[in-house]
Design an enzyme around this catalytic site. Structure first.
Site, PDB file in Angstrom:
ATOM      1  N   ASP A 195      25.568  43.803  41.267  1.00  0.00           N
ATOM      2  CA  ASP A 195      26.251  42.585  41.739  1.00  0.00           C
ATOM      3  C   ASP A 195      27.749  42.860  41.889  1.00  0.00           C
ATOM      4  O   ASP A 195      28.243  43.913  41.513  1.00  0.00           O
ATOM      5  CB  ASP A 195      26.000  41.402  40.791  1.00  0.00           C
ATOM      6  N   HIS A 231      18.589  48.528  42.767  1.00  0.00           N
ATOM      7  CA  HIS A 231      19.102  47.156  42.894  1.00  0.00           C
ATOM      8  C   HIS A 231      20.625  47.266  42.900  1.00  0.00           C
ATOM      9  O   HIS A 231      21.283  47.238  41.858  1.00  0.00           O
ATOM     10  CB  HIS A 231      18.620  46.296  41.724  1.00  0.00           C
ATOM     11  N   ASP A 239      10.758  51.870  41.409  1.00  0.00           N
ATOM     12  CA  ASP A 239      11.842  52.176  42.347  1.00  0.00           C
ATOM     13  C   ASP A 239      11.816  51.188  43.510  1.00  0.00           C
ATOM     14  O   ASP A 239      11.522  51.541  44.644  1.00  0.00           O
ATOM     15  CB  ASP A 239      11.708  53.624  42.850  1.00  0.00           C
ATOM     16  N   GLU A 283      18.440  48.678  38.482  1.00  0.00           N
ATOM     17  CA  GLU A 283      19.818  48.354  38.860  1.00  0.00           C
ATOM     18  C   GLU A 283      20.728  49.510  38.425  1.00  0.00           C
ATOM     19  O   GLU A 283      20.314  50.386  37.660  1.00  0.00           O
ATOM     20  CB  GLU A 283      20.270  47.040  38.188  1.00  0.00           C
TER      21      GLU A 283
HETATM   22  O1  G3I Z   1      19.522  41.052  21.342  1.00  0.00           O
HETATM   23  C1  G3I Z   1      18.109  41.101  21.556  1.00  0.00           C
HETATM   24  C2  G3I Z   1      17.439  41.859  20.431  1.00  0.00           C
HETATM   25  O2  G3I Z   1      17.639  41.162  19.222  1.00  0.00           O
HETATM   26  C3  G3I Z   1      15.947  42.027  20.743  1.00  0.00           C
HETATM   27  O3  G3I Z   1      15.351  42.852  19.784  1.00  0.00           O
HETATM   28  C4  G3I Z   1      15.770  42.658  22.115  1.00  0.00           C
HETATM   29  C5  G3I Z   1      14.302  42.736  22.505  1.00  0.00           C
HETATM   30  O4  G3I Z   1      14.164  42.994  23.883  1.00  0.00           O
HETATM   31  O5  G3I Z   1      16.452  41.885  23.081  1.00  0.00           O
HETATM   32  C6  G3I Z   1      17.843  41.799  22.874  1.00  0.00           C
HETATM   33  O6  G3I Z   1      18.442  41.073  23.902  1.00  0.00           O
HETATM   34  C7  G3I Z   1      18.534  41.718  25.159  1.00  0.00           C
HETATM   35  C8  G3I Z   1      19.990  41.821  25.557  1.00  0.00           C
HETATM   36  O7  G3I Z   1      20.095  42.374  26.841  1.00  0.00           O
HETATM   37  C9  G3I Z   1      20.776  42.710  24.605  1.00  0.00           C
HETATM   38  O8  G3I Z   1      20.351  44.027  24.662  1.00  0.00           O
HETATM   39  C10 G3I Z   1      17.765  40.896  26.170  1.00  0.00           C
HETATM   40  O9  G3I Z   1      16.375  40.936  25.881  1.00  0.00           O
HETATM   41  C11 G3I Z   1      18.003  41.448  27.570  1.00  0.00           C
HETATM   42  O10 G3I Z   1      17.419  40.568  28.519  1.00  0.00           O
HETATM   43  C12 G3I Z   1      19.474  41.580  27.849  1.00  0.00           C
HETATM   44  O11 G3I Z   1      19.629  42.270  29.062  1.00  0.00           O
HETATM   45  C13 G3I Z   1      20.920  42.245  29.640  1.00  0.00           C
HETATM   46  C14 G3I Z   1      20.825  41.660  31.052  1.00  0.00           C
HETATM   47  O12 G3I Z   1      22.069  41.750  31.687  1.00  0.00           O
HETATM   48  C15 G3I Z   1      20.385  40.198  31.048  1.00  0.00           C
HETATM   49  O13 G3I Z   1      21.300  39.403  30.398  1.00  0.00           O
HETATM   50  C16 G3I Z   1      21.404  43.690  29.711  1.00  0.00           C
HETATM   51  O14 G3I Z   1      21.658  44.177  28.392  1.00  0.00           O
HETATM   52  C17 G3I Z   1      22.672  43.772  30.545  1.00  0.00           C
HETATM   53  O15 G3I Z   1      22.983  45.147  30.739  1.00  0.00           O
HETATM   54  C18 G3I Z   1      22.477  43.080  31.892  1.00  0.00           C
HETATM   55  O16 G3I Z   1      23.698  43.105  32.551  1.00  0.00           O
HETATM   56  C19 G3I Z   1      23.699  42.687  33.905  1.00  0.00           C
HETATM   57  C20 G3I Z   1      24.705  41.550  34.013  1.00  0.00           C
HETATM   58  O17 G3I Z   1      24.222  40.437  33.289  1.00  0.00           O
HETATM   59  C21 G3I Z   1      24.982  41.209  35.465  1.00  0.00           C
HETATM   60  N1  G3I Z   1      25.348  42.361  36.225  1.00  0.00           N
HETATM   61  C22 G3I Z   1      24.337  43.401  36.192  1.00  0.00           C
HETATM   62  C23 G3I Z   1      24.088  43.861  34.776  1.00  0.00           C
HETATM   63  C24 G3I Z   1      23.077  45.002  34.717  1.00  0.00           C
HETATM   64  O18 G3I Z   1      21.765  44.593  34.938  1.00  0.00           O
HETATM   65  O1  9MR Z   2      21.545  40.815  41.273  1.00  0.00           O
HETATM   66  C1  9MR Z   2      21.517  40.269  39.964  1.00  0.00           C
HETATM   67  C2  9MR Z   2      21.667  41.377  38.943  1.00  0.00           C
HETATM   68  O2  9MR Z   2      22.932  41.986  39.071  1.00  0.00           O
HETATM   69  C3  9MR Z   2      21.440  40.860  37.548  1.00  0.00           C
HETATM   70  O3  9MR Z   2      21.350  41.937  36.632  1.00  0.00           O
HETATM   71  C4  9MR Z   2      20.166  40.053  37.472  1.00  0.00           C
HETATM   72  C5  9MR Z   2      19.933  39.422  36.100  1.00  0.00           C
HETATM   73  O4  9MR Z   2      20.983  38.587  35.749  1.00  0.00           O
HETATM   74  O5  9MR Z   2      20.155  39.035  38.440  1.00  0.00           O
HETATM   75  C6  9MR Z   2      20.245  39.530  39.769  1.00  0.00           C
HETATM   76  O6  9MR Z   2      20.246  38.458  40.636  1.00  0.00           O
HETATM   77  C7  9MR Z   2      18.992  37.844  40.881  1.00  0.00           C
HETATM   78  C8  9MR Z   2      18.948  36.505  40.160  1.00  0.00           C
HETATM   79  O7  9MR Z   2      19.027  36.662  38.767  1.00  0.00           O
HETATM   80  C9  9MR Z   2      17.675  35.767  40.514  1.00  0.00           C
HETATM   81  N1  9MR Z   2      17.555  35.612  41.960  1.00  0.00           N
HETATM   82  C10 9MR Z   2      17.560  36.900  42.657  1.00  0.00           C
HETATM   83  C11 9MR Z   2      18.848  37.637  42.390  1.00  0.00           C
HETATM   84  C12 9MR Z   2      18.918  38.929  43.178  1.00  0.00           C
HETATM   85  O8  9MR Z   2      17.738  39.673  43.092  1.00  0.00           O
END
Ligand code: G3I
Ligand code: 9MR
Length: 550
Positions: free
Chosen positions: A157, A478, A520, A529
């Site tokens: 993003d 992604h 993929d 991503e």
């Molecule tokens: O903290 C809990 C832990 O207690 C538990 O044991 C574990 C089990 O799966 O989950 C942990 O939480 C996770 C959290 O990351 C911390 O690691 C969530 O399940 C997981 O959904 C969450 O994922 C994050 C994701 O965003 C959704 O919020 C990723 O770490 C993080 O790298 C990712 O970051 C995104 C940004 O929001 C938007 N831009 C892209 C980026 C990369 O995908």
């Molecule tokens: O593109 C977004 C990505 O960077 C984030 O990691 C992800 C989870 O927060 O969300 C992606 O955006 C999606 C959104 O959450 C749901 N609608 C589709 C978006 C693009 O695939």
């Protein structure tokens, strides 16, 4: 046949993992230049099973050290992807892993001279960023416009998040601090190349220049993120033009900012003296805000109940700012030697925690270990605890590697397969390299190689998880920059998130086993991503292995 699809240093352990062949005994290494047999070996007798039940066996050709281009051949089965043995085997990969940050630059056009076929128009000038009501203060009213250009896009993003930028910049600055000589002349072909300053530092500065503008000049607090309200479509950056906002201050963002600015201040001192001074001032001011606001945690759902518009982009929400406080205090103490920062560390939790965006205490502890000889104020016993915790954690990561089907530290615990699991592998590699630096134990270095081999193809899916590197690498990450240009190959040098049994994106996965939960496809933000906080530890791992082998 699963193996590192790039190759090996002459003196490192070299293995391939053979799946589903109980019957075969012999393998050979074929020299593809000389068209001749280069080495003959026998598969190990011992049989292991992968998580999904495949039989795995090891072909070990560590004894073979001759530089060249090869494939591994199994009679009646076929040949492996090509690989190389070479004394600078990871150099190109190392440079690409840093060049990737250049491709992520916001607020600038990418010129063909540096970006080649990935040249593109400028996106996101970010000179008209609106103060979201959650971010209003005495100095800045809601809906006021402020300027906050530059920085790297976070990931697939286009938003810019301080917390995630923090660990990214901290990891890259530490890479420089650990191996300064290696970076003196490393030419990344970026616009600043040739200006007498190491390219790595110039690339990092692109993001520091943005981060600095995320601080409220009034009170020193730092906004959590600069983001649109909803994620943009999969379009080119110059077409992603929705209003961007400064959103809510948080203690985690402010302390991460303080840590990064304190570290940058000492590293840039001889290169950019004026910036060095302002970085330290910004860090101290941020520290002051965090002292007065020790527990302002970003909670997007709660915030959306109080303010409009709703914000639905990456949250980087966290339950505790204690580790961020440790990191900031460590970097401020190293840079200033001021004992007020030591006071925050004396009773800190020193147990080992693998770094990730929401767990950063060891970024600070790695730095303290790096500077231990220069800071006489550090109590020896307290430092000894850090050292022992580091070595114990590193040892526990390599303890069970021999029993793993693909022979790597990441496989030893199924909990390592989270969103961004490939960055877990890279961060484990960093820990192992610090342990290796502490006591020179070869097993730690081999453990770091094992995780790199895992990332580059010796794994359950057979992918080399880095765009543009290896024969079977991600084609559909992604990544908005890539998806919006289907006419081009994906931008190179990016590590994808990797296997994640959470499968939160709802895409079609062909397996539900933890280490095979990868697809993929560009829909797969939970496994495919790219992200700056994953590329930074990957860049650390690859470049430090090059530096260590120089
Ligand atoms: O903290 C809990 C832990 O207690 C538990 O044991 C574990 C089990 O799966 O989950 C942990 O939480 C996770 C959290 O990351 C911390 O690691 C969530 O399940 C997981 O959904 C969450 O994922 C994050 C994701 O965003 C959704 O919020 C990723 O770490 C993080 O790298 C990712 O970051 C995104 C940004 O929001 C938007 N831009 C892209 C980026 C990369 O995908
Ligand atoms: O593109 C977004 C990505 O960077 C984030 O990691 C992800 C989870 O927060 O969300 C992606 O955006 C999606 C959104 O959450 C749901 N609608 C589709 C978006 C693009 O695939």
């Amino acid at each position: 046949i699963r193996l590192n699809q790039i190759g090996f240093y002459p003196d490192q352990r070299k293995i391939a993992v053979i799946l589903n062949h109980e019957d075969i005994e012999d393998f050979l290494i074929w020299d593809t230049d000389k068209k001749d047999i280069a080495f003959e070996g026998k598969l190990e007798k011992q049989i292991k099973k992968t998580r999904s039940g495949h039989i795995s066996r090891i072909a070990d050709f560590s004894q073979f050290r001759k530089a060249g281009n090869y494939v591994l051949i199994l009679d009646g089965v076929g040949k492996s992807y090509p690989f190389e043995i070479e004394s600078h085997i990871n150099q190109n990969l190392g440079m690409a892993s840093i060049k990737a940050f250049y491709y992520q630059r916001a607020s600038v056009e990418l010129d063909k001279a540096y970006a080649g076929i990935w040249a593109r128009s400028m996106g996101h000038p970010d000179d008209q960023v609106m103060i979201h009501p959650s971010a209003a203060s005495e100095t800045r009213k809601a809906e006021e416009m402020v300027s906050s250009p530059y920085g790297w896009y976070d990931a697939g993003d286009y938003n810019k998040y301080v917390v995630n930028s923090g660990i990214t910049v901290g990891t890259l600055l530490s890479l420089f601090e650990d191996y300064p000589d290696y970076f003196q002349n490393l030419d990344l072909n970026i616009p600043e190349s040739g200006n007498q300053i190491p390219d790595l530092l110039d690339e990092i500065r692109w993001n520091l220049d943005w981060m600095i503008s995320m601080q409220d000049p009034g009170d020193g607090g730092v906004y959590h993120k600069l983001s649109t309200a909803k994620f943009e479509g999969m379009v080119e950056p110059h077409l992603a033009i929705s209003q961007r906002y400064m959103i809510a201050k948080s203690t985690t963002a402010t302390l991460d900012f303080a840590a990064v600015m304190a570290q940058a201040s000492r590293i840039y001192k001889s290169y950019y003296p004026e910036e060095s001074v302002s970085y330290l001032k910004a860090a101290e001011k941020a520290w002051g805000w965090a002292k007065a606001n020790p527990n302002v945690l970003y909670n997007q759902n709660e915030m959306n109940k109080a303010f409009d518009p709703d914000i639905q982009t990456g949250a980087y929400g966290d339950f505790s700012a204690n580790d961020e406080r440790i990191w900031a205090a460590s970097e401020l103490f190293i840079t200033t030697h001021n004992l007020i920062y030591w006071d925050e560390l004396a009773d800190a939790d020193q147990s080992f925690k693998l770094p990730s965006w929401n767990q950063v205490s060891w970024l600070g502890f790695y730095s303290l270990l790096r500077h231990q000889d220069k800071i006489t104020l550090l109590p020896l016993e307290w430092m000894a605890v850090l050292k022992i915790n580091l070595l114990t954690a590193a040892r526990s990561q390599i303890e069970a590697v021999a029993e793993q089907p693909f022979q790597s530290p990441i496989e030893t615990n199924v909990k390592n397969f989270i969103w961004g699991s490939n960055a877990v592998a890279a961060n484990q590699g960093i820990l192992l390299l610090y342990a290796y630096k502490q006591n020179g134990e070869r097993a730690f270095l081999e453990g770091a190689y094992d995780n790199l081999d895992y990332i580059l193809g010796r794994n359950a899916t057979g992918y080399s998880y880095v765009t543009g590197f290896g024969t079977k690498s991600p084609q559909h990450p992604h990544h908005r920059l890539a998806v919006s240009r289907p006419d081009l190959p994906p931008l190179p040098g990016f590590i994808v998130g990797g296997p994640n049994p959470g499968q939160q994106d709802g895409c079609n996965y062909s397996s539900s086993f933890a280490d095979e939960s990868y697809t993929d496809e560009s829909c797969s933000y939970a496994s495919n991503e790219i992200a700056i906080n994953w590329n930074a530890p990957f860049a650390y791992l690859v470049n430090s292995l090059e530096a260590v082998n120089k």
